[in-house]
Motif scaffolding. Structure first.
Motif, PDB file in Angstrom:
ATOM      1  N   ARG A  43       6.296 -38.055 -19.870  1.00  0.00           N
ATOM      2  CA  ARG A  43       7.019 -37.027 -18.810  1.00  0.00           C
ATOM      3  C   ARG A  43       7.683 -35.779 -19.795  1.00  0.00           C
ATOM      4  N   ILE A  44       7.481 -34.719 -19.421  1.00  0.00           N
ATOM      5  CA  ILE A  44       7.812 -33.482 -19.958  1.00  0.00           C
ATOM      6  C   ILE A  44       9.053 -33.175 -19.192  1.00  0.00           C
ATOM      7  N   ASP A  45       8.995 -33.155 -17.671  1.00  0.00           N
ATOM      8  CA  ASP A  45       9.985 -32.816 -16.957  1.00  0.00           C
ATOM      9  C   ASP A  45       9.630 -33.392 -15.664  1.00  0.00           C
ATOM     10  N   GLU A  46      10.464 -32.871 -14.548  1.00  0.00           N
ATOM     11  CA  GLU A  46      10.117 -33.405 -13.257  1.00  0.00           C
ATOM     12  C   GLU A  46       8.900 -33.085 -12.562  1.00  0.00           C
ATOM     13  N   ARG A  47       8.191 -32.078 -13.090  1.00  0.00           N
ATOM     14  CA  ARG A  47       6.863 -31.858 -12.574  1.00  0.00           C
ATOM     15  C   ARG A  47       5.648 -31.756 -13.339  1.00  0.00           C
ATOM     16  N   SER A  48       5.800 -32.202 -14.542  1.00  0.00           N
ATOM     17  CA  SER A  48       4.959 -32.258 -15.695  1.00  0.00           C
ATOM     18  C   SER A  48       5.037 -33.304 -16.653  1.00  0.00           C
ATOM     19  N   GLY A  49       3.697 -33.644 -17.541  1.00  0.00           N
ATOM     20  CA  GLY A  49       3.857 -34.628 -18.351  1.00  0.00           C
ATOM     21  C   GLY A  49       2.321 -34.545 -19.127  1.00  0.00           C
ATOM     22  N   THR A  50       2.337 -35.209 -20.143  1.00  0.00           N
ATOM     23  CA  THR A  50       1.106 -35.333 -20.936  1.00  0.00           C
ATOM     24  C   THR A  50       0.347 -36.680 -20.745  1.00  0.00           C
ATOM     25  N   MET A  51      -0.919 -36.802 -20.493  1.00  0.00           N
ATOM     26  CA  MET A  51      -1.740 -38.050 -20.275  1.00  0.00           C
ATOM     27  C   MET A  51      -2.590 -38.213 -21.481  1.00  0.00           C
ATOM     28  N   ARG A  52      -2.792 -39.343 -22.037  1.00  0.00           N
ATOM     29  CA  ARG A  52      -4.074 -39.661 -22.783  1.00  0.00           C
ATOM     30  C   ARG A  52      -4.957 -40.840 -22.295  1.00  0.00           C
ATOM     31  N   ILE A  53      -5.802 -40.450 -21.760  1.00  0.00           N
ATOM     32  CA  ILE A  53      -7.090 -41.447 -21.246  1.00  0.00           C
ATOM     33  C   ILE A  53      -7.965 -41.762 -22.262  1.00  0.00           C
ATOM     34  N   ARG A  54      -8.683 -42.863 -22.100  1.00  0.00           N
ATOM     35  CA  ARG A  54      -9.769 -43.217 -22.867  1.00  0.00           C
ATOM     36  C   ARG A  54     -10.711 -44.242 -22.014  1.00  0.00           C
ATOM     37  N   SER A  55     -12.064 -44.048 -21.688  1.00  0.00           N
ATOM     38  CA  SER A  55     -12.700 -45.090 -20.808  1.00  0.00           C
ATOM     39  C   SER A  55     -13.546 -45.811 -22.071  1.00  0.00           C
ATOM     40  N   PHE A  56     -14.807 -46.070 -21.591  1.00  0.00           N
ATOM     41  CA  PHE A  56     -15.910 -46.792 -22.493  1.00  0.00           C
ATOM     42  C   PHE A  56     -15.989 -46.205 -23.626  1.00  0.00           C
ATOM     43  N   LEU A  57     -16.353 -45.006 -23.578  1.00  0.00           N
ATOM     44  CA  LEU A  57     -16.742 -44.228 -24.815  1.00  0.00           C
ATOM     45  C   LEU A  57     -15.677 -44.243 -25.967  1.00  0.00           C
ATOM     46  N   PRO A  58     -15.735 -43.878 -27.088  1.00  0.00           N
ATOM     47  CA  PRO A  58     -14.929 -43.961 -27.957  1.00  0.00           C
ATOM     48  C   PRO A  58     -14.306 -42.808 -28.240  1.00  0.00           C
ATOM     49  N   TYR A  59     -13.541 -41.986 -27.425  1.00  0.00           N
ATOM     50  CA  TYR A  59     -12.792 -40.738 -27.540  1.00  0.00           C
ATOM     51  C   TYR A  59     -11.718 -40.668 -26.495  1.00  0.00           C
ATOM     52  N   ASP A  60     -10.733 -39.950 -26.962  1.00  0.00           N
ATOM     53  CA  ASP A  60      -9.427 -39.793 -25.966  1.00  0.00           C
ATOM     54  C   ASP A  60      -9.433 -38.651 -25.519  1.00  0.00           C
ATOM     55  N   LEU A  61      -9.208 -38.409 -24.309  1.00  0.00           N
ATOM     56  CA  LEU A  61      -8.763 -37.015 -23.801  1.00  0.00           C
ATOM     57  C   LEU A  61      -7.273 -36.813 -23.444  1.00  0.00           C
ATOM     58  N   VAL A  62      -6.740 -35.735 -23.958  1.00  0.00           N
ATOM     59  CA  VAL A  62      -5.307 -35.513 -23.787  1.00  0.00           C
ATOM     60  C   VAL A  62      -5.289 -34.236 -23.033  1.00  0.00           C
ATOM     61  N   PHE A  63      -4.366 -34.080 -22.157  1.00  0.00           N
ATOM     62  CA  PHE A  63      -3.971 -33.069 -21.351  1.00  0.00           C
ATOM     63  C   PHE A  63      -2.720 -33.081 -20.607  1.00  0.00           C
ATOM     64  N   THR A  64      -2.109 -32.064 -20.232  1.00  0.00           N
ATOM     65  CA  THR A  64      -0.815 -31.921 -19.663  1.00  0.00           C
ATOM     66  C   THR A  64      -1.249 -31.837 -18.170  1.00  0.00           C
ATOM     67  N   ALA A  65      -0.384 -32.313 -17.497  1.00  0.00           N
ATOM     68  CA  ALA A  65      -0.584 -32.283 -15.967  1.00  0.00           C
ATOM     69  C   ALA A  65       0.670 -31.883 -15.399  1.00  0.00           C
ATOM     70  N   ARG A  66       0.455 -30.812 -14.565  1.00  0.00           N
ATOM     71  CA  ARG A  66       1.632 -30.210 -13.669  1.00  0.00           C
ATOM     72  C   ARG A  66       1.201 -30.145 -12.436  1.00  0.00           C
TER      73      ARG A  66
END
Length: 148
Positions: A43-66
């Motif tokens: 969590r960054i604040d009440e309305r946003s945060g960063t997420m790191r996801i990774r499914s079957f393939l060997p790479y992470d996706l990182v993004f900020t969600a607002r």
């Protein structure tokens, strides 16, 4: 056609009413507890945060969600995404019998350089990777709602 642009729609049938599903979905920082591919939420604040996801393939996706929209009465949660994925995602919950129909819509452009480089040959694999992640999320959320 922009091969790095994706539209996804997943529909989950869940064994609980929207009034029980919505509070779980709005607590994104708890997703890693029930959704294995959501590796980390900070969590960054009440309305946003960063997420790191990774499914079957060997790479992470990182993004900020607002947060764009939080409307429990309408059953809608919507976010803007920026980072390895740029776009938006939205949950829409409706009552079906004694359960919930949870529709997940997402429209994103992939900006991660490696994935852009393999956009054309990798597209079917990337779509399958997303489908696997969504199936696991549905199973995890259903189990959490059932108290497992």
């Amino acid at each position: 056609m922009d091969w790095s642009h994706y539209r996804f729609r997943s529909v989950w049938a869940l064994p609980a009413p929207p009034a029980e599903v919505y509070p779980v979905l709005e607590q994104a920082e708890d997703y890693p507890r029930w959704w294995p591919q959501v590796r980390e939420v900070t969590r960054i604040d009440e309305r946003s945060g960063t997420m790191r996801i990774r499914s079957f393939l060997p790479y992470d996706l990182v993004f900020t969600a607002r947060e764009l929209r939080r409307d429990p009465a309408a059953g809608v949660l919507e976010i803007a995404m920026a980072g390895d994925l740029d776009g938006w995602a939205r949950w829409t919950l409706t009552t079906v019998g004694s359960g919930t129909r949870a529709q997940y819509d997402q429209e994103v452009d992939v900006s991660k350089p490696l994935l852009r480089r393999f956009a054309v040959p990798g597209r079917p694999v990337f779509r399958a990777n997303h489908a696997l992640m969504m199936r696991a999320g549905q199973r995890g959320l259903a189990a959490r709602l059932a108290g497992d």
